[in-house]
Design a protein around this motif. Sequence first.
Motif, PDB file in Angstrom:
ATOM      1  N   THR A  77       0.833  -1.205   0.000  1.00 45.36           N
ATOM      2  CA  THR A  77       0.000   0.000   0.000  1.00 45.36           C
ATOM      3  C   THR A  77       0.862   1.248   0.000  1.00 45.36           C
ATOM      4  O   THR A  77       0.608   2.216  -0.732  1.00 45.36           O
ATOM      5  N   LYS A  78       1.925   1.229   0.798  1.00 41.46           N
ATOM      6  CA  LYS A  78       2.818   2.388   0.913  1.00 41.46           C
ATOM      7  C   LYS A  78       3.501   2.690  -0.411  1.00 41.46           C
ATOM      8  O   LYS A  78       3.513   3.840  -0.871  1.00 41.46           O
ATOM      9  N   CYS A  81       0.949   4.033  -3.011  1.00 47.02           N
ATOM     10  CA  CYS A  81       0.547   5.410  -2.723  1.00 47.02           C
ATOM     11  C   CYS A  81       1.662   6.392  -3.079  1.00 47.02           C
ATOM     12  O   CYS A  81       1.397   7.480  -3.605  1.00 47.02           O
ATOM     13  N   THR A  86      -0.872   9.539  -3.687  1.00 47.55           N
ATOM     14  CA  THR A  86      -2.157   9.549  -2.982  1.00 47.55           C
ATOM     15  C   THR A  86      -1.956   9.127  -1.530  1.00 47.55           C
ATOM     16  O   THR A  86      -0.937   8.524  -1.180  1.00 47.55           O
ATOM     17  N   GLN A  87      -2.952   9.432  -0.688  1.00 42.88           N
ATOM     18  CA  GLN A  87      -2.889   9.035   0.715  1.00 42.88           C
ATOM     19  C   GLN A  87      -3.358   7.601   0.920  1.00 42.88           C
ATOM     20  O   GLN A  87      -2.958   6.940   1.871  1.00 42.88           O
ATOM     21  N   ASP A  88      -4.261   7.152   0.047  1.00 44.75           N
ATOM     22  CA  ASP A  88      -4.730   5.774   0.111  1.00 44.75           C
ATOM     23  C   ASP A  88      -5.108   5.335  -1.296  1.00 44.75           C
ATOM     24  O   ASP A  88      -4.929   6.085  -2.257  1.00 44.75           O
ATOM     25  N   LEU A  89      -5.637   4.120  -1.426  1.00 43.86           N
ATOM     26  CA  LEU A  89      -5.937   3.555  -2.744  1.00 43.86           C
ATOM     27  C   LEU A  89      -7.429   3.503  -3.032  1.00 43.86           C
ATOM     28  O   LEU A  89      -7.847   2.886  -4.017  1.00 43.86           O
ATOM     29  N   SER A  90      -8.223   4.175  -2.195  1.00 40.76           N
ATOM     30  CA  SER A  90      -9.677   4.108  -2.377  1.00 40.76           C
ATOM     31  C   SER A  90     -10.104   4.749  -3.698  1.00 40.76           C
ATOM     32  O   SER A  90     -11.120   4.362  -4.282  1.00 40.76           O
ATOM     33  N   ASN A  96     -10.943  -3.505   1.269  1.00 40.12           N
ATOM     34  CA  ASN A  96     -10.360  -4.657   1.972  1.00 40.12           C
ATOM     35  C   ASN A  96     -10.431  -5.948   1.170  1.00 40.12           C
ATOM     36  O   ASN A  96      -9.531  -6.791   1.253  1.00 40.12           O
ATOM     37  N   GLN A  99      -7.311  -6.972  -1.064  1.00 42.73           N
ATOM     38  CA  GLN A  99      -5.986  -6.960  -0.451  1.00 42.73           C
ATOM     39  C   GLN A  99      -4.997  -7.859  -1.187  1.00 42.73           C
ATOM     40  O   GLN A  99      -3.830  -7.505  -1.347  1.00 42.73           O
ATOM     41  N   THR A 102      -3.819  -6.088  -4.182  1.00 39.96           N
ATOM     42  CA  THR A 102      -2.944  -4.991  -3.773  1.00 39.96           C
ATOM     43  C   THR A 102      -1.548  -5.506  -3.440  1.00 39.96           C
ATOM     44  O   THR A 102      -0.537  -4.894  -3.806  1.00 39.96           O
TER      45      THR A 102
END
Length: 257
Positions: A77-78, A81, A86-90, A96, A99, A102
């Motif tokens: 995730t890190k 991003c 971006t701050q998240d992947l939404s 979830n 995952q 991801t």
Amino acid sequence: IVAIYRKDLDYGLAHLDVASGRFNILNFTGEELLASELERLKPAELLISENNMFAQLLPNKGIRYRPEWEFDIATSTKILCEQFGTQDLSGFGLINEHQLATCAAGCLLQYVKYTQKQALPHIQALTLERRDEAIIIDAASQRNLEITTNLNGSSDHTLFSILDNTQNPMGSRLLARWLQRPIRDQIILQKRQQAIACLLQDDAYQELNAELTKIGDLERILTRIGLRTARPRDLSTLRDSLKIIPLLKQKLQNTHS
């Protein structure tokens, strides 16, 4: 390049075309769908965890074993991003339940950064493929239908070779993707048919073809610019291709699709 991460019978898969920057992921369940996706994608390299328990289900060539920590969800995730700023992947539709995909995407991106030894600014987005968007064709049917590859492993006398009258490499690759993953969304299909009908009316497509043949492979050129490997010829092709876009827009003004 494809990366696969498995938990029980669930799979997360990520695939990246480094030359164009097209980066896609999907989740699925079961060995049959695994075989189907590998037949569709035909990866040159296949990344799996060194702790995997399913190597016997994979083709014998192109496998690269990666350490388990490269599939860690927090690490993946890190790094994703950071790549997309971006701050998240939404924003890419990832929640979830995605995952595993991801994790596969994070490993793949780390691997490509390691092998390329540089930043990859042309990889700017992650596309989530949904299984219900496309017709599922099992691996054996894909081979026997000879959609893009015949039984001898070449592209001669395939459905793609017969249909491909595109005017540049970008169109050719797009047609191949459409054939390999036929969509089920009737609204999109109807819009495509409407567009085709407009182009067939009064043979409007012939005038467009003359301009499309002059457009170079912008996807590959932009990638080489991003990777700082572009040559003078690439830049002149980009310049000449961009000049044609206003002409295309002008010729399309009278279409109603």
